[in-house]
Design an enzyme around this catalytic site. Structure first.
Site, PDB file in Angstrom:
ATOM      1  N   GLU A  51       2.423   7.524   0.707  1.00  5.85           N
ATOM      2  CA  GLU A  51       2.142   6.096   0.843  1.00  5.85           C
ATOM      3  C   GLU A  51       2.545   5.340  -0.421  1.00  5.85           C
ATOM      4  O   GLU A  51       2.150   5.705  -1.532  1.00  5.85           O
ATOM      5  CB  GLU A  51       0.644   5.895   1.111  1.00  5.85           C
ATOM      6  CG  GLU A  51       0.246   4.474   1.393  1.00  5.85           C
ATOM      7  CD  GLU A  51       0.778   3.970   2.724  1.00  5.85           C
ATOM      8  OE1 GLU A  51       1.029   2.756   2.825  1.00  5.85           O
ATOM      9  OE2 GLU A  51       0.928   4.788   3.648  1.00  5.85           O
ATOM     10  N   ASP A  52       3.326   4.288  -0.238  1.00  7.43           N
ATOM     11  CA  ASP A  52       3.663   3.340  -1.300  1.00  7.43           C
ATOM     12  C   ASP A  52       4.300   3.999  -2.517  1.00  7.43           C
ATOM     13  O   ASP A  52       3.923   3.731  -3.666  1.00  7.43           O
ATOM     14  CB  ASP A  52       2.429   2.527  -1.695  1.00  7.43           C
ATOM     15  CG  ASP A  52       2.088   1.467  -0.647  1.00  7.43           C
ATOM     16  OD1 ASP A  52       2.910   1.252   0.255  1.00  7.43           O
ATOM     17  OD2 ASP A  52       1.005   0.873  -0.728  1.00  7.43           O
ATOM     18  N   TYR A  81      -8.564  -2.483   4.663  1.00  5.16           N
ATOM     19  CA  TYR A  81      -7.117  -2.254   4.677  1.00  5.16           C
ATOM     20  C   TYR A  81      -6.456  -3.583   4.316  1.00  5.16           C
ATOM     21  O   TYR A  81      -7.087  -4.468   3.744  1.00  5.16           O
ATOM     22  CB  TYR A  81      -6.728  -1.705   6.054  1.00  5.16           C
ATOM     23  CG  TYR A  81      -5.304  -1.254   6.193  1.00  5.16           C
ATOM     24  CD1 TYR A  81      -4.690  -0.450   5.233  1.00  5.16           C
ATOM     25  CD2 TYR A  81      -4.550  -1.620   7.312  1.00  5.16           C
ATOM     26  CE1 TYR A  81      -3.384  -0.030   5.377  1.00  5.16           C
ATOM     27  CE2 TYR A  81      -3.245  -1.195   7.464  1.00  5.16           C
ATOM     28  CZ  TYR A  81      -2.661  -0.414   6.488  1.00  5.16           C
ATOM     29  OH  TYR A  81      -1.361  -0.001   6.628  1.00  5.16           O
ATOM     30  N   ALA A 128      11.122   0.501   3.116  1.00  7.54           N
ATOM     31  CA  ALA A 128      10.689   0.032   4.431  1.00  7.54           C
ATOM     32  C   ALA A 128      11.851  -0.589   5.193  1.00  7.54           C
ATOM     33  O   ALA A 128      12.063  -0.304   6.381  1.00  7.54           O
ATOM     34  CB  ALA A 128       9.544  -0.971   4.274  1.00  7.54           C
ATOM     35  N   ASN A 174       1.353  -4.113  12.336  1.00 10.51           N
ATOM     36  CA  ASN A 174       0.932  -3.296  11.199  1.00 10.51           C
ATOM     37  C   ASN A 174       0.985  -1.815  11.550  1.00 10.51           C
ATOM     38  O   ASN A 174       0.772  -1.426  12.700  1.00 10.51           O
ATOM     39  CB  ASN A 174      -0.489  -3.694  10.781  1.00 10.51           C
ATOM     40  CG  ASN A 174      -0.835  -3.184   9.403  1.00 10.51           C
ATOM     41  OD1 ASN A 174      -1.177  -2.022   9.234  1.00 10.51           O
ATOM     42  ND2 ASN A 174      -0.743  -4.053   8.402  1.00 10.51           N
ATOM     43  N   ARG A 214     -23.578   5.078  -0.401  1.00 14.01           N
ATOM     44  CA  ARG A 214     -24.943   5.507  -0.088  1.00 14.01           C
ATOM     45  C   ARG A 214     -25.037   6.347   1.177  1.00 14.01           C
ATOM     46  O   ARG A 214     -25.727   7.361   1.214  1.00 14.01           O
ATOM     47  CB  ARG A 214     -25.865   4.287   0.087  1.00 14.01           C
ATOM     48  CG  ARG A 214     -26.045   3.427  -1.113  1.00 14.01           C
ATOM     49  CD  ARG A 214     -27.193   2.429  -0.883  1.00 14.01           C
ATOM     50  NE  ARG A 214     -27.084   1.679   0.345  1.00 14.01           N
ATOM     51  CZ  ARG A 214     -26.432   0.534   0.475  1.00 14.01           C
ATOM     52  NH1 ARG A 214     -25.802   0.031  -0.566  1.00 14.01           N
ATOM     53  NH2 ARG A 214     -26.396  -0.110   1.630  1.00 14.01           N
ATOM     54  N   ARG A 272       4.478   1.412  -5.959  1.00 10.23           N
ATOM     55  CA  ARG A 272       4.882   0.233  -5.174  1.00 10.23           C
ATOM     56  C   ARG A 272       3.776  -0.061  -4.167  1.00 10.23           C
ATOM     57  O   ARG A 272       3.929   0.176  -2.968  1.00 10.23           O
ATOM     58  CB  ARG A 272       6.209   0.500  -4.447  1.00 10.23           C
ATOM     59  CG  ARG A 272       6.825  -0.731  -3.801  1.00 10.23           C
ATOM     60  CD  ARG A 272       7.835  -0.351  -2.753  1.00 10.23           C
ATOM     61  NE  ARG A 272       7.242   0.375  -1.652  1.00 10.23           N
ATOM     62  CZ  ARG A 272       6.637  -0.212  -0.608  1.00 10.23           C
ATOM     63  NH1 ARG A 272       6.511  -1.514  -0.553  1.00 10.23           N
ATOM     64  NH2 ARG A 272       6.143   0.527   0.363  1.00 10.23           N
ATOM     65  N   LYS A 283      -6.421   3.629   3.936  1.00  7.53           N
ATOM     66  CA  LYS A 283      -5.715   4.283   5.047  1.00  7.53           C
ATOM     67  C   LYS A 283      -6.606   5.330   5.707  1.00  7.53           C
ATOM     68  O   LYS A 283      -6.673   5.421   6.941  1.00  7.53           O
ATOM     69  CB  LYS A 283      -4.442   4.950   4.533  1.00  7.53           C
ATOM     70  CG  LYS A 283      -3.338   3.997   4.114  1.00  7.53           C
ATOM     71  CD  LYS A 283      -2.479   3.577   5.285  1.00  7.53           C
ATOM     72  CE  LYS A 283      -1.294   2.745   4.842  1.00  7.53           C
ATOM     73  NZ  LYS A 283      -0.411   2.378   5.944  1.00  7.53           N
ATOM     74  N   ASN A 330       3.508  -7.285   3.091  1.00  4.92           N
ATOM     75  CA  ASN A 330       2.091  -7.359   2.755  1.00  4.92           C
ATOM     76  C   ASN A 330       1.932  -7.481   1.245  1.00  4.92           C
ATOM     77  O   ASN A 330       2.809  -7.078   0.492  1.00  4.92           O
ATOM     78  CB  ASN A 330       1.373  -6.093   3.247  1.00  4.92           C
ATOM     79  CG  ASN A 330       1.263  -6.035   4.751  1.00  4.92           C
ATOM     80  OD1 ASN A 330       0.853  -6.995   5.375  1.00  4.92           O
ATOM     81  ND2 ASN A 330       1.638  -4.909   5.336  1.00  4.92           N
ATOM     82  N   ASP A 346       4.684   7.005   5.527  1.00  2.00           N
ATOM     83  CA  ASP A 346       4.300   5.899   6.394  1.00  2.00           C
ATOM     84  C   ASP A 346       5.154   4.666   6.159  1.00  2.00           C
ATOM     85  O   ASP A 346       5.436   3.916   7.093  1.00  2.00           O
ATOM     86  CB  ASP A 346       2.821   5.567   6.179  1.00  2.00           C
ATOM     87  CG  ASP A 346       2.307   4.551   7.180  1.00  2.00           C
ATOM     88  OD1 ASP A 346       2.552   4.738   8.390  1.00  2.00           O
ATOM     89  OD2 ASP A 346       1.677   3.565   6.766  1.00  2.00           O
ATOM     90  N   ASP A 347       5.587   4.430   4.928  1.00  2.00           N
ATOM     91  CA  ASP A 347       6.401   3.245   4.643  1.00  2.00           C
ATOM     92  C   ASP A 347       7.765   3.343   5.314  1.00  2.00           C
ATOM     93  O   ASP A 347       8.286   2.343   5.819  1.00  2.00           O
ATOM     94  CB  ASP A 347       6.583   3.084   3.131  1.00  2.00           C
ATOM     95  CG  ASP A 347       5.256   2.977   2.412  1.00  2.00           C
ATOM     96  OD1 ASP A 347       4.513   2.031   2.702  1.00  2.00           O
ATOM     97  OD2 ASP A 347       4.952   3.854   1.583  1.00  2.00           O
TER      98      ASP A 347
END
Length: 661
Positions: free
Chosen positions: A359-360, A217, A422, A583, A196, A270, A288, A538, A382-383
């Site tokens: 990411e992932d 997150y 990682a 993190n 909104r 992943r 993120k 995580n 980032d991983d």
């Protein structure tokens, strides 16, 4: 006053020249800037500036705030950075730096007016520009909103107070049955606000970052991704699929923003430790980018979450009639690479200065794609890199918690559980840190390598392993070492901990409870007076152990850190067992903003290394000795700006000038 002759709509609805009324008769306007700058400190929810319009085209003038070169506060920020550089650089180095060709910020577009082709209901239905009942009567007249809103004009703070009150009352009532958890109910309410009124959404998130970072997150975003097809109400971001081959170059022009600064992209293969979630993984990209806005002040109109849907190998999703993605098995090999190549070429063709965060992605692609693109595009993973940076900061903090200087880090014996992207990323980065401390030569690298023992699902990785992962091969234990240590190929985690007596056990396995009672009992015999446990997987259910388990078995001297948030542990007698959250959110917002502002062409390992070491040294000595090695989430904004933005910004500016990139 206005610097241009602009047209506004008169009472009769016809265009007329805009004349600035005398000061005594001008209304006191309070209008939210629909163009937000890229800097957190300039994010004023109700900054005043005039809106004027010409028929359907509403033209706005952005406020003078901290921003790009050319604005007052932008110059003030430049002066602040300049003072910091003068303090931190030798005079001759500063002189050489200033002689280099100056580089304009890539955010220089921020000073331009923004043309809004909307009026009336279209504005109210657009979360980028909607302010609801906070629109003043003057704005309602000019934007065609009179009669479309209740007559009372409320302040932005009154809106926020009303929303927060409703949120507290509705957190329980908003659940959609027993499967809708308490945290997921919060996410649903916040997401509706995001749909909104985006400005108010980020204001709420910034002001309550400690409470809501775990909602937007990790860990809640994991549940969101698992249930995304059922939670989906309106699209957010862009979706590129295997069926779009050959069309991506034109597809990127379907996105309405002419400027995009930050993209977070995933293929859903992943997601956290939850496995292949296919197209539902876009939830992690959205989460993120929420932190990029809240923690680093990136303009929310200039971020883009992206899902690359190449299928899924999740059989449950392949059979789910409500699944929103391609119901076919994943592409592999060169077909997969061609899809990613086309995507990268398309986004950088339209937005040459964009930064792409991967990411992932599953391990077999994470390293390969990083090496494929990192020297060509402004991107990072980032991983691999972000997790490594945060882990290094924690490992250096653990050394300080032992009462030793960080230079003793190369003496630490580290057992790593998990050999995915990682895990190997952390080991690579940590070994480089050790080697640099030892002299950065071949002997130093060999010495650093010998400090790691990597255990995967098949046990200890040694050079005797058949079909060993090429990324793990440099850290495979040698046969001569095994004989001396009494270990063998495939030795269990408990055996390795008992024989090695490590200073640190580092979990990146995504296997909840892997650090069992037996493993923790074995760690009690560590050669360190204060062993450290990093349960970094995580979401929460995948953490290798909990702080309660660690402190109850090993005792108050253990240093504990996890990827998802846990509460501190009451040890009795007024003692607290501190649960640190290690993190990636401490680094990636600053890495993105630093790269953006500096104009650096690549994100180098040196940049990430400097950010990690700065984060490790930031905690005060008395905090570290209590076992606090990361700042709490309540200080996320402050620490992110100090550690990951301004420090990294300075590093990247120096890099950009001296390397001419």
């Amino acid at each position: 006053g206005d610097r241009a002759r602009l047209l506004c709509v008169g009472a009769n609805g016809q265009p007329r020249p805009a004349e600035r009324p005398p000061a005594s008769s001008r209304p006191n306007r309070r209008i939210v800037p629909t163009h937000r700058t890229s800097h957190r400190k300039s994010y004023d929810y109700a900054s005043p500036f005039p809106l004027v319009g010409r028929n359907q085209h509403q033209l706005q003038r952005p406020p003078l705030a901290a921003g790009p070169a050319g604005t007052r506060a932008g110059m003030a920020n430049a002066s602040s950075i300049s003072r910091s550089l003068r303090r931190s650089l030798a005079p001759d180095a500063l002189h050489r730096l200033l002689l280099q060709r100056s580089r304009a910020f890539v955010t220089a577009e921020c000073h331009r007016p923004v043309v809004l082709h909307k009026r009336g209901p279209d504005i109210l239905h657009d979360p980028w520009f909607n302010r609801g009942t906070a629109f003043s009567m003057t704005e309602r007249d000019r934007l065609g909103l009179r009669g479309l809103l209740p007559p009372s004009v409320v302040s932005s703070q009154q809106q926020i107070d009303r929303f927060m009150g409703d949120l507290k009352r509705l957190e329980q009532n908003a659940r959609d049955g027993p499967s809708d958890t308490y945290q997921l109910a919060k996410w649903r309410i916040l997401n509706r606000l995001h749909d909104r009124n985006e400005t108010m959404y980020y204001k709420v998130l910034i002001d309550n970052i400690e409470e809501y970072a775990p909602i937007v997150y990790t860990p809640t975003v994991g549940a969101v991704c698992q249930n995304y097809s059922g939670l989906f109400r309106r699209p957010r971001g862009m979706y590129f699929s295997a069926e779009d081959r050959g069309e991506m170059m034109s597809m990127v022009y379907n996105w309405p923003a002419d400027q995009v600064d930050m993209i977070v992209v995933t293929d859903g293969s992943r997601i956290l430790g939850l496995g292949d979630l296919g197209v539902q993984g876009i939830g992690i990209a959205i989460g993120k980018l929420d932190l990029y806005v809240a923690a680093a002040g990136i303009n929310p109109q200039r971020v883009l979450p992206v899902m690359i849907d190449v299928g899924t190998n999740n059989e449950k999703l392949l059979k789910d009639p409500l699944y929103l993605g391609l119901q076919e098995h994943r592409l592999e090999g060169e077909e997969y690479v061609e899809i990613i190549d086309e995507f990268m070429e398309a986004v950088f063709s339209r937005w040459p200065n964009v930064i792409v965060q991967f990411e992932d992605f599953q391990s077999k692609w994470a390293f390969r794609l990083l090496q494929r693109y990192r020297k060509t595009y402004r991107m990072f993973n980032d991983d691999v890199q972000g997790t490594a940076g945060v882990a290094i900061a924690g490992l250096l903090g653990a050394v300080r918690a032992q009462g030793r200087p960080m230079i003793d880090f190369p003496k630490q014996k580290i057992v790593v559980a998990g050999a995915g992207s990682a895990g190997i990323g952390v080991v690579n980065a940590a070994s480089r840190t050790m080697a640099r401390m030892l002299g950065n030569n071949e002997v130093a690298f060999e010495s650093a390598r010998s400090q790691f023992w990597i255990v995967d699902a098949h046990g200890l990785i040694t050079e005797e392993r058949v079909d060993i992962d090429p990324d793990a091969r440099p850290f495979a234990r040698r046969k001569s070492e095994l004989t001396h240590q009494g270990l063998n190929e495939g030795a269990s985690l408990i055996e390795v901990v008992k024989k090695v007596k490590p200073d640190v056990i580092l979990g990146l396995s995504a296997v909840g409870g892997l650090f069992s009672k037996e493993v923790l009992e074995a760690l009690k015999d560590s050669s360190s007076s204060r062993p450290a446990i990093f349960a970094m997987s995580n979401p929460t259910k995948n953490a290798e152990c909990t702080p309660e388990e660690a402190f109850s078995i090993i005792g108050e001297k253990v240093v504990f850190s996890s990827g998802s948030p846990f509460d501190d542990v009451d040890l009795g007698d007024g003692k607290i067992g501190h649960s640190n959250q290690g993190n990636n959110m401490y680094l990636f917002p600053g890495i993105g903003l630093g790269t953006l502002l500096s104009g650096a062409r690549i994100v180098s390992d040196g940049m990430l290394q400097a950010a990690a070491e700065r984060l490790a040294s930031y905690m005060k000595e008395e905090e570290v000795l209590q076992g606090i090695i990361y700042p709490p989430t309540s200080r996320l904004y402050t620490r992110t700006i100090n550690v990951s933005v301004f420090r990294v910004i300075c590093l990247l500016i120096i890099y950009g000038y001296t390397q001419n990139t």
